[in-house]
Enzyme design. Sequence first.
Site, PDB file in Angstrom:
ATOM      1  N   SER A  96       0.819  -1.200   0.000  1.00  0.00           N
ATOM      2  CA  SER A  96       0.000   0.000   0.000  1.00  0.00           C
ATOM      3  C   SER A  96       0.858   1.257   0.000  1.00  0.00           C
ATOM      4  O   SER A  96       1.539   1.555  -0.962  1.00  0.00           O
ATOM      5  CB  SER A  96      -0.963  -0.029   1.191  1.00  0.00           C
ATOM      6  OG  SER A  96      -1.837   1.064   1.167  1.00  0.00           O
TER       7      SER A  96
ATOM      8  N   ASP B 126      -3.992   5.797  -2.720  1.00  0.00           N
ATOM      9  CA  ASP B 126      -2.764   5.187  -2.247  1.00  0.00           C
ATOM     10  C   ASP B 126      -2.369   4.073  -3.223  1.00  0.00           C
ATOM     11  O   ASP B 126      -2.994   3.898  -4.273  1.00  0.00           O
ATOM     12  CB  ASP B 126      -2.905   4.680  -0.808  1.00  0.00           C
ATOM     13  CG  ASP B 126      -3.974   3.607  -0.642  1.00  0.00           C
ATOM     14  OD1 ASP B 126      -4.637   3.243  -1.643  1.00  0.00           O
ATOM     15  OD2 ASP B 126      -4.162   3.124   0.487  1.00  0.00           O
TER      16      ASP B 126
ATOM     17  N   ASP C 277      -2.467   0.744  -3.499  1.00  0.00           N
ATOM     18  CA  ASP C 277      -3.370  -0.340  -3.916  1.00  0.00           C
ATOM     19  C   ASP C 277      -4.809   0.140  -4.038  1.00  0.00           C
ATOM     20  O   ASP C 277      -5.725  -0.659  -4.120  1.00  0.00           O
ATOM     21  CB  ASP C 277      -3.272  -1.525  -2.959  1.00  0.00           C
ATOM     22  CG  ASP C 277      -3.663  -1.183  -1.523  1.00  0.00           C
ATOM     23  OD1 ASP C 277      -3.569   0.001  -1.148  1.00  0.00           O
ATOM     24  OD2 ASP C 277      -4.045  -2.100  -0.770  1.00  0.00           O
TER      25      ASP C 277
ATOM     26  N   ASP D  97      -7.193   1.124  -2.241  1.00  0.00           N
ATOM     27  CA  ASP D  97      -8.340   0.799  -1.388  1.00  0.00           C
ATOM     28  C   ASP D  97      -8.773   2.002  -0.562  1.00  0.00           C
ATOM     29  O   ASP D  97      -9.755   1.936   0.187  1.00  0.00           O
ATOM     30  CB  ASP D  97      -8.051  -0.407  -0.480  1.00  0.00           C
ATOM     31  CG  ASP D  97      -6.905  -0.172   0.496  1.00  0.00           C
ATOM     32  OD1 ASP D  97      -6.161   0.813   0.334  1.00  0.00           O
ATOM     33  OD2 ASP D  97      -6.741  -0.999   1.421  1.00  0.00           O
TER      34      ASP D  97
END
Length: 495
Positions: free
Chosen positions: A131, A276, A278, A280
């Site tokens: 992340s 960010d 990834d 999510d």
Amino acid sequence: MSTSATISYQPRTAFNPITISSFKAYDIRGELGVNLDEEIAYRIGRAFAQILYQRHSTVSETHDNDMTNLKPTIVIGSDIRHSSEQLKQATIAGIVDAGVDVIDLGMTGTEEVYFATSHYQALGGIEVTASHNPINYNGLKLVKEHSKPISADDGLAEIQALAESGKFTTDNLSGKLQLLTDKKAYVDHVMTFIDTDKLKPLKLVINSGNGSAGPVVDLLIEKLAQVDAPIEVIKLHHAPDGSFPNGIPNPMIEANRVATQQAVLEHKADLGIAFDGDFDRCFLFDEGGEFIDGSYIVGMLAQAFLNKYPSESIVYDPRVIYNTEAVIKEHNGKAVISKSGHSFIKQVMRDSGAVYGGEMSAHHYFRDFFYCDSGMIPWLLTIELLSITGKTLSELVTGYIQAYPSSGELNFHLTTHDAPTIISAIEAKFSNKQPIKSTLDGLSLNFGEWRFNLRASNTEPLIRLNIESRGDRKLLDTKIQEIKEWLAAQGAVPA
């Protein structure tokens, strides 16, 4: 794209016990070459597959309808970090050595793994990602059937113990590997959250941070274009690049917001969006380039969902609550508080049937997305809301901010005392004020016109402070200064 292959080599059978220190409360995160490498990834993949497969086999014998339709398959994707592909391949090797099939999703964001786990009726899913962590880190996020989270007290510790011991079953089975990189089903599902006929002309700046978001953003823009939605997009730091030439994609760091803010102003955009690594988490900037704190986005989305789904439950975390609770009450929703952290939020949402859940950390969860968090759904909902109301983002949130000003999350390194000692001491400091106390997540003390939450981070060696007031900015500033000075005296240094 779809290809398949059978792993032809014999599974490894001999393992020495090791210690794996990269297991955290909700996932696996470690420093490359220190406590995370391909050997560890292999062991985690094999342990994860073995435990899920054995559990599925046992439960299937009881004819549990919730489990019998599952396929002996695990889906896996990885972000754009240079180390992610190798770690993914090592994890895949462990899974197939456990005799479980694998669907490799290619380069993905975490929410694509959440979607694919349920969409393909898999036993579980893995996203290889760190992340927003530094470039020398990586990790694995795991979910089980129906995209349910796995935490330290709900399976993750068992996976760690098996991975460390190396006591794997050796049935000489070999799973099959299939590459399925088509994102159509996922993109189509995300688009169901908005009515594109309601969209009005808007200009967006989208900063993908050179992470995994770019390809999905492109597909969503293509979908909007297909229905002639009047949405113009300026792409920033768009191309996936594991070297992160513009810095680690972490909009929680103020310096990382500047590029998005400047682009919003330069292009006179209606909205700024940043992700960010990834994706999510979704971060929003108003038409003036101002970063909007996540707690106010929770209130805004809660209102949007309660307008669509009257009287439904909304889940929120206890760090900042005044605005969210006021919005839910005003719109006749049911307020359900949960400990922060995705595994807690998701379980409380499932238990309450909540239509939406939000954390101030920019995680937003949706019942119709398998109770999982998504970074793509929030910005789509926001452009729909801007279109329906005819208001700017600042107009939508300024009232919230004025009515319930907050400090934003303040982080401190502890140099003298540990977190429990600090939390116990600050409770004693304010005990004569007789505040309403909650220990749901760290310590929350509510004094009526102001409150604070102080908690230890679940993922970093930090203590986190949030303070808010009821419409009194001066009181808020006074309390921020008072508690910061008190923490400094306890050896807590601003991070």
